[in-house]
Design a protein around this motif. Sequence first.
Motif, PDB file in Angstrom:
ATOM      1  N   PRO A  56       0.847  -1.122   0.082  1.00  0.00           N
ATOM      2  CA  PRO A  56       0.041   0.105   0.015  1.00  0.00           C
ATOM      3  C   PRO A  56       0.871   1.405  -0.082  1.00  0.00           C
ATOM      4  CG  PRO A  56      -0.812  -1.424   1.652  1.00  0.00           C
ATOM      5  CD  PRO A  56       0.403  -2.092   1.195  1.00  0.00           C
ATOM      6  N   GLY A  57       0.440   2.303  -0.909  1.00  0.00           N
ATOM      7  CA  GLY A  57       1.253   3.459  -0.642  1.00  0.00           C
ATOM      8  C   GLY A  57       2.359   3.629  -1.820  1.00  0.00           C
ATOM      9  N   THR A  58       2.403   2.514  -2.630  1.00  0.00           N
ATOM     10  CA  THR A  58       3.324   2.166  -3.544  1.00  0.00           C
ATOM     11  C   THR A  58       3.197   3.500  -4.728  1.00  0.00           C
ATOM     12  OG1 THR A  58       3.868   0.011  -3.183  1.00  0.00           O
ATOM     13  CG2 THR A  58       4.564   0.871  -5.525  1.00  0.00           C
ATOM     14  N   VAL A  59       4.520   4.089  -5.091  1.00  0.00           N
ATOM     15  CA  VAL A  59       4.391   4.927  -6.324  1.00  0.00           C
ATOM     16  C   VAL A  59       5.164   4.363  -7.361  1.00  0.00           C
ATOM     17  CG1 VAL A  59       5.038   7.277  -6.980  1.00  0.00           C
ATOM     18  CG2 VAL A  59       3.924   6.898  -4.839  1.00  0.00           C
ATOM     19  N   ILE A  60       4.448   4.124  -8.550  1.00  0.00           N
ATOM     20  CA  ILE A  60       4.909   3.757  -9.776  1.00  0.00           C
ATOM     21  C   ILE A  60       5.312   4.673 -10.598  1.00  0.00           C
ATOM     22  CG2 ILE A  60       4.840   1.804 -11.428  1.00  0.00           C
ATOM     23  CD1 ILE A  60       2.843   0.461  -9.543  1.00  0.00           C
ATOM     24  N   LEU A  61       6.697   4.979 -11.180  1.00  0.00           N
ATOM     25  CA  LEU A  61       6.939   5.863 -12.119  1.00  0.00           C
ATOM     26  C   LEU A  61       7.311   5.255 -13.360  1.00  0.00           C
ATOM     27  CD1 LEU A  61       7.665   8.964 -13.097  1.00  0.00           C
ATOM     28  CD2 LEU A  61      10.170   8.476 -12.093  1.00  0.00           C
ATOM     29  N   LEU A  62       6.475   5.690 -14.432  1.00  0.00           N
ATOM     30  CA  LEU A  62       6.880   5.255 -15.784  1.00  0.00           C
ATOM     31  C   LEU A  62       7.335   6.068 -16.890  1.00  0.00           C
ATOM     32  CD1 LEU A  62       3.831   2.555 -16.274  1.00  0.00           C
ATOM     33  CD2 LEU A  62       6.181   1.987 -15.537  1.00  0.00           C
ATOM     34  N   ASP A  63       8.409   5.998 -17.441  1.00  0.00           N
ATOM     35  CA  ASP A  63       8.861   6.945 -18.360  1.00  0.00           C
ATOM     36  C   ASP A  63       8.615   6.470 -19.835  1.00  0.00           C
ATOM     37  OD1 ASP A  63      10.296   9.083 -19.029  1.00  0.00           O
ATOM     38  OD2 ASP A  63      12.378   8.218 -19.075  1.00  0.00           O
ATOM     39  N   ASP A  64       8.390   7.525 -20.488  1.00  0.00           N
ATOM     40  CA  ASP A  64       8.052   7.335 -21.974  1.00  0.00           C
ATOM     41  C   ASP A  64       6.773   6.307 -22.182  1.00  0.00           C
ATOM     42  OD1 ASP A  64       9.944   9.189 -22.558  1.00  0.00           O
ATOM     43  OD2 ASP A  64      11.402   7.617 -22.919  1.00  0.00           O
ATOM     44  N   VAL A  65       5.769   6.628 -21.486  1.00  0.00           N
ATOM     45  CA  VAL A  65       4.687   5.642 -21.370  1.00  0.00           C
ATOM     46  C   VAL A  65       3.896   5.511 -22.929  1.00  0.00           C
ATOM     47  CG1 VAL A  65       2.707   7.159 -20.675  1.00  0.00           C
ATOM     48  CG2 VAL A  65       2.858   4.577 -20.152  1.00  0.00           C
ATOM     49  N   ASP A  66       4.080   6.363 -23.630  1.00  0.00           N
ATOM     50  CA  ASP A  66       3.603   6.299 -24.974  1.00  0.00           C
ATOM     51  C   ASP A  66       4.388   5.545 -25.991  1.00  0.00           C
ATOM     52  OD1 ASP A  66       5.536   8.210 -24.616  1.00  0.00           O
ATOM     53  OD2 ASP A  66       5.152   9.302 -26.403  1.00  0.00           O
ATOM     54  N   LEU A  67       5.566   4.913 -25.288  1.00  0.00           N
ATOM     55  CA  LEU A  67       6.613   3.952 -26.524  1.00  0.00           C
ATOM     56  C   LEU A  67       6.241   2.432 -26.007  1.00  0.00           C
ATOM     57  CD1 LEU A  67       9.832   5.696 -26.524  1.00  0.00           C
ATOM     58  CD2 LEU A  67       7.950   5.974 -27.902  1.00  0.00           C
ATOM     59  N   MET A  68       5.053   2.369 -24.899  1.00  0.00           N
ATOM     60  CA  MET A  68       4.882   0.874 -24.536  1.00  0.00           C
ATOM     61  C   MET A  68       3.934   0.231 -25.761  1.00  0.00           C
ATOM     62  SD  MET A  68       3.447   1.512 -20.581  1.00  0.00           S
ATOM     63  CE  MET A  68       3.373  -0.265 -20.299  1.00  0.00           C
ATOM     64  N   ASP A  69       3.965  -1.056 -25.718  1.00  0.00           N
ATOM     65  CA  ASP A  69       3.053  -1.591 -26.806  1.00  0.00           C
ATOM     66  C   ASP A  69       1.745  -1.648 -26.183  1.00  0.00           C
ATOM     67  OD1 ASP A  69       2.237  -4.554 -25.439  1.00  0.00           O
ATOM     68  OD2 ASP A  69       4.262  -3.810 -24.667  1.00  0.00           O
ATOM     69  N   GLU A  70       0.661  -1.706 -27.136  1.00  0.00           N
ATOM     70  CA  GLU A  70      -0.605  -1.353 -27.151  1.00  0.00           C
ATOM     71  C   GLU A  70      -1.107  -2.379 -26.107  1.00  0.00           C
ATOM     72  OE1 GLU A  70      -2.430   1.047 -28.164  1.00  0.00           O
ATOM     73  OE2 GLU A  70      -0.702   1.913 -29.234  1.00  0.00           O
ATOM     74  N   ALA A  71      -1.022  -3.702 -25.944  1.00  0.00           N
ATOM     75  CA  ALA A  71      -1.637  -4.646 -25.188  1.00  0.00           C
ATOM     76  C   ALA A  71      -1.217  -4.162 -23.727  1.00  0.00           C
ATOM     77  CB  ALA A  71      -1.084  -5.971 -25.389  1.00  0.00           C
ATOM     78  N   SER A  72       0.157  -3.729 -23.396  1.00  0.00           N
ATOM     79  CA  SER A  72       0.580  -3.398 -22.072  1.00  0.00           C
ATOM     80  C   SER A  72      -0.238  -2.131 -21.518  1.00  0.00           C
ATOM     81  CB  SER A  72       2.067  -3.077 -22.143  1.00  0.00           C
ATOM     82  OG  SER A  72       2.793  -4.367 -22.382  1.00  0.00           O
ATOM     83  N   LEU A  73      -0.391  -1.075 -22.587  1.00  0.00           N
ATOM     84  CA  LEU A  73      -1.264   0.011 -22.147  1.00  0.00           C
ATOM     85  C   LEU A  73      -2.586  -0.271 -21.907  1.00  0.00           C
ATOM     86  CD1 LEU A  73      -0.040   2.451 -25.112  1.00  0.00           C
ATOM     87  CD2 LEU A  73       0.303   2.705 -22.577  1.00  0.00           C
ATOM     88  N   GLU A  74      -3.096  -1.182 -22.516  1.00  0.00           N
ATOM     89  CA  GLU A  74      -4.506  -1.749 -22.137  1.00  0.00           C
ATOM     90  C   GLU A  74      -4.649  -2.374 -20.751  1.00  0.00           C
ATOM     91  OE1 GLU A  74      -5.824  -4.209 -25.275  1.00  0.00           O
ATOM     92  OE2 GLU A  74      -6.058  -2.530 -26.868  1.00  0.00           O
TER      93      GLU A  74
END
Length: 391
Positions: A56-74
């Motif tokens: 609980p309370g975890t902060v997840i930072l993702l850089d350049d999320v628009d470069l992820m594959d479509e399935a992962s984004l969904e």
Amino acid sequence: METNWPLSSLIKLLSELDLAEPLGLDHFLPESPGQGVDSYAVARHLHAKLPALVTPGTVILLDDVDLMDEASLEVLGFMSTWLQRNRAKFIVTVASGPIPEPLAGWEILKLRGLTEAESLALARETAGVDADPAVLHFTTTTSRGMPGSIIEQLDRLQRQAQAGELPLTLPLPVGTERTGKLSKVIARLEEEHQQVLTLLAAAPVTERAAVLALKPGTVSCIDELEQRGFLMGADGHLQISDPALRSTLYWGLNLTERQSLHRQLQEHGEDHTLKLYHRTYVDQLGVTASELVAAAGQLVKQGQVAAAIEVAERGLLLPVAGTTCPGTAPPSRNALPTPAAGSRPQVCALRPPPAPGPGSVTGPGNLGRPAVHPEGPRHGQEPARGAHQRT
């Protein structure tokens, strides 16, 4: 992030969470890059297991999320909703353009760029006390307040170039890692969008009318690129918003392709300064350094300060002897006129031209700097792309 394999970005993310037990996703993974994935089934599976494993309370930072594959984004779109129950938060950044559609409902915070004073302070801290103030001004102005771009560009300059002893390769190249990421962003665009951006990459600023003359029927395309943040437009001119994107597009072309773009824009443009700028890439002896630097002042009057500085810097590269301004001092980075009171501030640093050295050609209007090919420091070659600091 790898974008060819479905779920590859998701697997990388989950591996970084240091979970207490495996999630058992192997049977969901594709056997080939083109194979489809049931992202809803993956999301249901993670829904059942992941909330109990994330602290609980975890902060997840993702850089350049628009470069992820479509399935992962969904799947990420689903995960972000469920994990809120654990008070887990996602913070993501995009490499270029808008946030991807699966995350369109997320709150968007736009970060302001650095001010001119902040940019210069960062540049001085990065380059050190020996850096030429004029080079720092040039770098910060063309970076348009983007701290990562400022650091990256200065890190890639040789020490002599930072000190003003070597000409700059324009537009300033970016590193291989960022080039690879931005190339993926470009590849996802429609072909017409790519063509317009490639054309605009040939100059710091381009007349809208010239683009429409060369690419008829692209009004809607240009409007969409502006709305999506790829372009900025003002007073009949267009420019690519991200200097790194422009550099990636430009240096992704070979020498012949770059010269072809410059030739087309020279022939179809009306702006005298920009026509001179493009001509320097087509006819290396057709424009004198003093002529181009003086013409750059017109861009300052139009409010195109960043473009004016790049055009003036281009003038410092020209291997010319003689000048169209008899009796004047050799041109240098301080040659742009100061705008009138109330207009945009002058951004060119003052410094005298360097003293002639070995291999220099001196004479009226010459820069007292080594003669170089107009395309860059190396005749007809691409700029080096070495390792760089990730920002």
